[in-house]
Design an enzyme around this catalytic site. Sequence first.
Site, mmCIF file in Angstrom:
data_model
loop_
_atom_site.group_PDB
_atom_site.id
_atom_site.type_symbol
_atom_site.label_atom_id
_atom_site.label_comp_id
_atom_site.label_asym_id
_atom_site.label_seq_id
_atom_site.Cartn_x
_atom_site.Cartn_y
_atom_site.Cartn_z
ATOM 1 C CD GLU A 304 35.318 -29.214 5.046
ATOM 2 O OE1 GLU A 304 34.646 -29.549 6.020
ATOM 3 O OE2 GLU A 304 35.224 -28.109 4.477
ATOM 4 C CG ASP A 376 30.484 -24.653 3.026
ATOM 5 O OD1 ASP A 376 29.477 -25.348 3.241
ATOM 6 O OD2 ASP A 376 31.390 -24.494 3.856
ATOM 7 C CD GLU A 404 29.300 -22.967 8.118
ATOM 8 O OE1 GLU A 404 28.580 -23.923 7.798
ATOM 9 O OE2 GLU A 404 30.539 -22.981 7.987
HETATM 10 C C1 GCU Z 1 31.424 -26.301 6.088
HETATM 11 C C2 GCU Z 1 31.458 -26.032 7.556
HETATM 12 C C3 GCU Z 1 32.106 -27.145 8.312
HETATM 13 C C4 GCU Z 1 31.437 -28.461 7.949
HETATM 14 C C5 GCU Z 1 31.461 -28.642 6.455
HETATM 15 C C6 GCU Z 1 30.663 -29.840 6.001
HETATM 16 O O1 GCU Z 1 32.698 -26.241 5.558
HETATM 17 O O2 GCU Z 1 32.123 -24.838 7.799
HETATM 18 O O3 GCU Z 1 31.978 -26.884 9.676
HETATM 19 O O4 GCU Z 1 32.063 -29.530 8.561
HETATM 20 O O5 GCU Z 1 30.875 -27.544 5.831
HETATM 21 O O6 GCU Z 1 29.560 -29.632 5.541
HETATM 22 O O7 GCU Z 1 31.117 -30.971 6.068
#
Ligand code: GCU
Length: 928
Positions: A304, A376, A404
């Site tokens: 990400e 997730d 979440e």
């Molecule tokens: C999910 C979450 C993010 C977080 C990511 C992670 O995608 O929405 O906010 O950073 O997990 O676990 O790294």
Amino acid sequence: MTITRRTLLAGGAAGALAAGLLPNLPAFGAPADEDGYDLWLRYRLVANPDDLARYRTAFTHIVVSGNHAVLRSAGAELSRGLSALLGRSVPVTNQLGKGAVVVGVGDLAAESFTIKRRADRVEITGGDERGALYGAFRFLQHLQRHRPLSGLDIADRPASPLRMLNHWDNLNGSIERGYAGKSIFAWDELPGLRERYVDYARTIASVGVNNTVVNNVNASADFLRSERLTGLAALAGVLRQWGLRLWLSANYAAPITLTADRPSPVTVADPFDPGVQKWWQDKIDEIYRLIPDFGGFLVKANSEGQPGPLDYGRTHADGANMLADRLAPYGGRLVWRSFVHGGFSDWAQYEYNVFHPLDGQFHENAVVQTKNGPIDFQVREPVNPLFGGLPRTNQLVELEITQEYTGHSTQLCYLVPEWKTILGFPTYQGPGTGPTVADIVTGTAYQQHNVGMAGVVNLGDDRNWTGYQLGAANTHGFARLAWNPRLSADEIVTEWIELTFGLDQQVGSVLKAIMLQSWETYESYTSPLGMGYLTYPLGAHFRPDPNSTHNLSHYTTSEGTGFDRTAVFPQLYADHWRDVYASPDNCPDELLLFMHWVPYTHRLKSGKTVIQHIYDSHFAGYERVLEFRRAWGRLAGRVDQARYADIAATFDAHVVEAERWRDTIVSYFYGFSRILSTGAEWLQVEYPNRGLLIGGRANDLPLDITNAFRTSQTVATSVRPVDSSWKVGTTSVAIGSGASASITVPVTPPLVTELVDLAIDTGQTALGAAHQTFVVTPDAAQCHLALDIGTADSPLVPGYSRVSPSTTWDATRGYGWVGTAPQPRDRGSSWDALRRDFVGDYPARTFRITLPPGTVRLSALVGDGGPDCPPTIIAEAGKILATSSDLPGGVFTWIHADLDGGPTGRTADLVLDSEPDRFWHLGALVLT
Ligand code: GCU
């Protein structure tokens, strides 16, 4: 386990919700109000006089045998707890003798303890200081629960070596996926310390947590700056007294970021680069000089947008080992997350494909931390195939305590039953059923020591810590499972309820039944048969938006739905699971749509068709939430009024969200399948303009009404007026079974800027008719200025003038950008003309307007139909006029300010900004 209303009422968990039918008799008079701050460490005076008398004779003072800081904490906690429980001072002294509670260290395994009652005293013995502390807390819990003293003889030890919390806290105090306020850590005040840090440490130590990562995995390199480290050392000092090791999430590119202003900066983060290695070596040496028991680093790399070793052609193992090797001499560990995904459609396979080939390459003090499922943290996912795929790697399972995807702090979802199914999952990678996930993370499967459980925690600075009173059950439950994954959900929740609410049996049985059903209930009204990911993928992950993940997490057509993963995904498991998952007939119902695409008429093991299951589960789930609320309502007087009311409010909000989910998902699938339900019947209402109304003028509000009754219906539709300033009419239409009608309903709102929850009234069950948020914007003809702000070509609100980035200031027109213009965004046609597009930017930008003489009211619309929306700040001449709060994706707000145009009018330079490095938004601006 499926609990239906019938099994519940027939008895079940001690009469379960039916117990709520008994008359309302508080057990010991009305309890005093509480705010929830004490969580499960409530040492309330023992109410039962016999127990109290017995305890008072048995425990008169504490003796701490040894002088270690953790032992002193144990002594202090015993004194605090016993004094409060017994209503008299129980001091720490050095006199053994009758009535002593002695705490010390003996010849036992590390972290374990025994509690034994001798003739005239109680002995709490730890294998080390930590073990003694855990024993002290357990002893207090025993008394809090008024357990008998006869034969008091407890021995316990933790199953997993690493019992860890992960805070996703940022330097600016915000918490990623936090629903309980801001961070409890005031970074900029450190080394100044807050009293709350002690309460934090006590609380998590009381349930056996021994490691905590204090900052977000999306890590700011700043946490590693020397200026920060002294402060963090002070925090580590508090934690240390409660047996907790402090960890940091590290940004892999920290060497680049933190040397950028040096004469010869480090310009890469390649783990094989000697300059990079030296930088980390120096940093790690520096950290251990300040924090000798520093736990280590947690790293999210090449995921990400985070930097990582793959940027330099190295592997995750190369990246992890470089750090692990430098932490090893200090006894530190390196935890490396496997949460990587290269694109949404193949998330499920991605982690396995990247990490399985690296098995055996991670060094001894490197640990791979894997989320429970391959996607997730959805409410239901298969267990991540990596657990079976890394037998030669130390593993931590990462669970998400913060809700979440499971209702934030608005919907009760007790996750221990889910975590039990994950921990109990047999991988079939060895003889018999092969090790379970619990066997792997406790180290028994492969004789490993650097293993355990990590929980993304839900704590924030809200007074009650977790945003809603019942959320703390998940914090407690995670820790108890990390201590002992074999405890049942029933045992864990009972313990939490007794510690949190006391021993009233009716409270216990009713609340337990609610809590134990809440996960499957949440699943039943949100996510059909393992489908998951039905919220907008980039936003708050809260409200349903199945359209936004169409062809990403589900391939819904008029014929069927699901995700056909049979080609690759099942092969990532041992043969047993491959055979189960690859066949729609063998696949468990609850994962069917995760693994397969099936026609709506596919029959489940339950005998129902897929489509009928979707309808029924969503209706039943909503009904169950109503039942939760009713059952809680019957506990009035048995729980203190403050917490009672707080929880009642949570259930009110829960009902609203459950209804929204039910309506959205059922309507969505009926819309595609057009298959009538054999059970419930309904109308469904859709909003072609998503709910835009012009204030101060008559509107013909367009509505699409679909009849999912089995017979044709005459529907008289109206809008329930907000108050007497709203004028509404009624429109009647006959709609055949399975048909839709587009109608308009006359509505005249007052001349306001507002976001209102409007209910559509059709006289019968109409999905989507409640809790639709309409935006009311004033009639342009009655405004000084009415601007629809966004892209150059999106639809305009009738009568409004367009502002796009190219609208530069023009005195004749009377508005426009001065200097650099912001960026435009358009979230697409599922939004109305006003809310679909907006402008915004990271830097501040200036918008100039001409003000008429006298006082005018400025109203600005802020929000984002996609991702979450940070605060927008509007200022003039250095003075803040209006600010919006953090808004979840899809939620909008109007912010207002009064401006004085003076006797002749003037221009005003409005400066639009957000918090540092955050994106401000502006969708409309009106002057009235
Ligand atoms: C999910 C979450 C993010 C977080 C990511 C992670 O995608 O929405 O906010 O950073 O997990 O676990 O790294």
